[in-house]
Scaffold this active site. Structure first.
Site, short mmCIF file in Angstrom:
data_model
loop_
_atom_site.label_atom_id
_atom_site.label_comp_id
_atom_site.label_asym_id
_atom_site.label_seq_id
_atom_site.Cartn_x
_atom_site.Cartn_y
_atom_site.Cartn_z
N ILE A 39 -1.89 4.93 -3.52
CA ILE A 39 -0.56 5.52 -3.36
C ILE A 39 -0.44 6.89 -4.01
O ILE A 39 0.60 7.54 -3.93
CB ILE A 39 0.53 4.59 -3.95
CG1 ILE A 39 0.26 4.30 -5.43
CG2 ILE A 39 0.61 3.30 -3.14
CD1 ILE A 39 1.34 3.47 -6.09
N GLY A 42 -4.44 11.99 -9.11
CA GLY A 42 -4.18 13.06 -10.06
C GLY A 42 -5.46 13.48 -10.73
O GLY A 42 -6.58 13.12 -10.31
N MET A 44 -6.74 12.58 -13.52
CA MET A 44 -7.50 11.53 -14.19
C MET A 44 -8.13 10.53 -13.23
O MET A 44 -9.06 9.82 -13.59
CB MET A 44 -6.60 10.78 -15.18
CG MET A 44 -6.12 11.62 -16.33
SD MET A 44 -7.42 12.01 -17.51
CE MET A 44 -7.57 10.46 -18.38
N VAL A 47 -4.25 6.21 -8.19
CA VAL A 47 -3.30 5.13 -8.47
C VAL A 47 -3.19 4.25 -7.24
O VAL A 47 -3.07 4.75 -6.10
CB VAL A 47 -1.92 5.69 -8.86
CG1 VAL A 47 -0.95 4.55 -9.17
CG2 VAL A 47 -2.03 6.63 -10.05
N LYS A 62 -3.89 2.46 -12.32
CA LYS A 62 -4.53 3.77 -12.39
C LYS A 62 -6.00 3.56 -12.74
O LYS A 62 -6.32 2.93 -13.75
CB LYS A 62 -3.86 4.65 -13.44
CG LYS A 62 -4.45 6.06 -13.54
CD LYS A 62 -3.87 6.83 -14.72
CE LYS A 62 -2.44 7.24 -14.48
NZ LYS A 62 -1.95 8.17 -15.54
N ASP A 156 4.25 16.53 -21.79
CA ASP A 156 4.11 16.89 -20.37
C ASP A 156 5.31 16.40 -19.57
O ASP A 156 5.17 15.85 -18.47
CB ASP A 156 2.81 16.32 -19.80
CG ASP A 156 2.39 17.01 -18.50
OD1 ASP A 156 2.85 18.14 -18.25
OD2 ASP A 156 1.60 16.42 -17.73
#
Length: 466
Positions: A39, A42, A44, A47, A62, A156
Site C-alpha cells: 500500500i 518510502g 526505509m 508498507v 513496514k 519529521d
C-alpha cells in the site's frame, strides 16, 4: 533479539499510505502475518496490508528494503521506531503493535489507518477551511504533547506523516527519526540535519542532534500553514535557500495569501514558525491555546455562574495598584487602546480569590502581549493586525493623563468605588458604568500645530512687551 509476536493484536482498521500497485514478487508471509498487498513505500522500505489470521483486523506492516537493512544505522533507527511508538498510547499517534524478523528481514507491525495522509487530503480538497485545519492539527498536537512528555522528539512532522482516518481523526506516524532524550544511540552525526526542509525548524538544519520539542512545534506550525493556505512553506527552492529564508523569517504570511484567515490563526502560525526558538510556544499545549484563545488548564476555568468575567490587578501611572472587573472583550479592548498601562504589570484571574497570572500566560490575551516576527514580504499587513507588546501598550497611542484623572475607567471595566467596604477593596461587584470613550491622545500633527501656535503667540507677546 526482537520480541516474539504476542497473541493476535487488536488493530484498528485503516490505510498507511497512498495505494500502490501489487508487486508480483510480493512476499506472502512475514512470521505469523499474511501480506495481502503493498500500500506504500518510502526510504526505509515498503508498507503492506496484512492480517494475522482470517478473523483478526488488518494491520500495516513496514518491511525494510534490502538496501537499508544492510546499513547498521538505519537498522537501529528502524528498531528505535518500534521502541518509541510502543511507548506511546494515544488516540492521535499510530500504534506500534509488534516487531519481528524473518530470515534477516526486520518488520514492524502497526495500526492500519484507513484514509489519506494530510498532504493527499489537501491536494484533493484544496486549502482546508480554517476551523477544520485547526481541528486536525490540534489533534496531532495532543499526541505530540504526550510524546514530548515522554522525552521523545519526532523531528519529521509534516503533512505526509499525518494520517486522516475516514472518521476524520488525525494520527501522527513515522517515528523513524525520533530522538529519545534518555538514550544516546548516536544515530545522528553532529552537524547534520534530519527531516524535511520545507517543514524543519532552522536550527534543525545545522544539527538535528540538538533538536527539541520546539523544533516539532515549528514543524506543526508549518504544517498548519500548508493546510490553511494550500501552499508548501518555502516551496520551490533549494534546502540552502529555504534555511536562509527561515532564519530571516522571510515568507508570505498566511493572511497575505488568504485574507479570510483570522488574525489569531495568522499570529499563532507566525509565532510557531519564529526563527528564534525562544519566541515559539513552549509546549504543544500552548500552541493549541494560541490557536483557540482558550486555556486548557482545568484549574483556571471560569465559575459556572460567571463565565465571562475577568478580575484584573495592575499599577497605574503613579504606581498605585488598581483592581477592576470586566468581560474578556472589555479587557481586550482596553489592552488594544493602551488604557491599562504597562501590560507586563497586569495580572488576571477568573475569580476574586483565584490565582492571578500575567497576561502572557493567558491565551485569552496572549496574542495582544507577545510580539512575533513580522515576515519580510512585499505585502504589508493590515493596520488592524497590529500586535501589542508590553512596550507598545506603554508607548503607543494612549492618553498621557494619569488613570486617576480619568473620570470613567476603560470601557466595560468596573473599578473599586471609594466608599467600598474593606471586604471589597480589591474588586467592584456593584457598579455598572455606562460606555465611555475615555481620554484619547491627540494625533501627532494636531500636537505639532498647537505647539507651533503657542510658540508664535509667545514671540508676539515678547515683541509687544519690549
Amino acid at each position: 533479539m526482537p520480541p516474539k509476536p504476542p497473541s493476535p493484536p487488536a488493530a484498528k482498521s485503516g490505510s498507511r499510505e497512498a495505494s500502490a500497485p501489487k508487486t508480483p514478487s510480493l512476499p506472502r508471509q512475514m512470521g505469523p502475518y499474511t501480506l495481502l498487498e503493498r500500500i506504500g513505500s518510502g526510504g526505509m522500505g515498503s508498507v503492506y496490508r496484512a492480517t494475522h489470521n482470517a478473523a483478526s483486523p488488518a494491520v500495516a506492516i513496514k518491511v525494510m528494503s534490502e538496501s537499508t537493512r544492510v546499513n547498521p544505522v538505519l537498522l537501529r533507527r528502524f528498531e528505535q521506531e518500534f521502541r518509541a511508538a510502543s511507548r506511546l498510547d494515544h488516540p492521535n499517534m499510530v500504534k506500534a503493535l509488534d516487531y519481528g524478523e524473518v530470515e534477516g528481514v526486520p518488520y514492524l507491525v502497526m495500526e492500519l489507518v484507513e484514509g489519506k495522509n494530510l498532504a493527499e487530503y489537501v491536494e484533493e480538497k484544496g486549502r482546508l477551511p480554517e476551523l477544520e485545519a485547526i481541528r486536525l492539527v490540534s489533534q496531532v498536537a495532543q499526541g505530540l504533547h504526550r510524546a514530548h512528555k515522554l522525552g521523545l522528539v519526532h523531528r519529521d512532522v509534516k503533512p505526509e506523516n499525518i494520517l486522516i482516518s475516514t472518521e476524520g481523526q488525525a494520527k501522527l506516524t513515522d517515528l523513524g527519526l525520533v530522538k529519545e532524550a534518555e538514550t544516546d544511540l548516536n544515530l545522528t552525526r553532529t552537524g547534520r540535519g534530519l527531516g524535511t526542509p520545507h517543514f524543519m525548524a532552522p536550527e534543525q538544519f545545522k544539527n538535528a542532534k540538538l533538536a527539541d520539542s520546539r523544533c516539532d512545534i515549528y514543524s506543526l506550525g508549518a504544517t498548519l500553514y500548508a493546510a490553511v493556505t494550500g501552499q508548501i512553506p518555502f516551496g520551490g527552492i533549494s534546502p540552502l535557500e529555504a534555511w536562509m529564508k527561515k532564519v530571516q523569517d522571510e515568507y508570505p504570511t498566511p493572511r497575505s495569501l488568504v485574507p479570510e484567515i483570522s488574525e489569531r490563526t495568522d499570529w499563532a502560525i507566525r509565532r510557531a514558525m519564529a526563527s528564534d526558538p525562544e519566541l515559539r510556544p513552549a509546549t504543544c499545549r500552548e500552541f493549541v491555546e494560541d490557536l483557540t484563545g482558550r486555556t486548557t488548564r482545568k484549574s483556571f476555568s471560569a465559575p459556572e455562574n460567571d463565565k465571562d468575567s475577568w478580575y484584573l490587578r495592575y499599577l497605574d501611572d503613579h504606581g498605585t495598584e488598581v483592581a477592576v472587573k470586566g468581560s474578556r472583550a472589555a479587557v481586550r479592548r482596553s489592552l488594544r487602546d493602551g488604557l491599562l498601562g504597562d501590560a507586563s504589570n497586569v495580572q488576571a484571574s477568573r475569580s476574586r480569590q483565584g490565582a492571578f497570572l500575567h497576561l502572557r500566560d493567558l491565551p485569552e490575551f496572549r496574542d495582544l502581549i507577545v510580539v512575533v516576527p513580522t515576515p519580510q514580504t512585499p505585502t504589508a499587513r493590515p493596520k488592524e493586525e497590529t500586535i501589542f507588546s508590553a512596550k507598545s501598550v506603554v508607548d503607543g497611542n494612549r492618553s498621557t493623563a494619569s488613570l486617576n484623572t480619568i473620570p470613567l475607567p476603560p470601557e466595560g471595566l468596573h473599578p473599586q468605588p471609594s466608599g467600598a467596604t474593606k471586604e471589597d477593596t480589591k474588586f467592584n461587584l456593584l457598579r455598572q458604568l455606562s460606555r465611555s470613550t475615555g481620554h484619547k491622545a491627540l494625533p501627532s500633527w494636531v500636537s505639532f500645530i498647537i505647539a507651533g501656535l503657542l510658540l508664535v503667540g509667545v514671540a508676539i507677546l515678547y515683541l509687544l512687551l519690549r
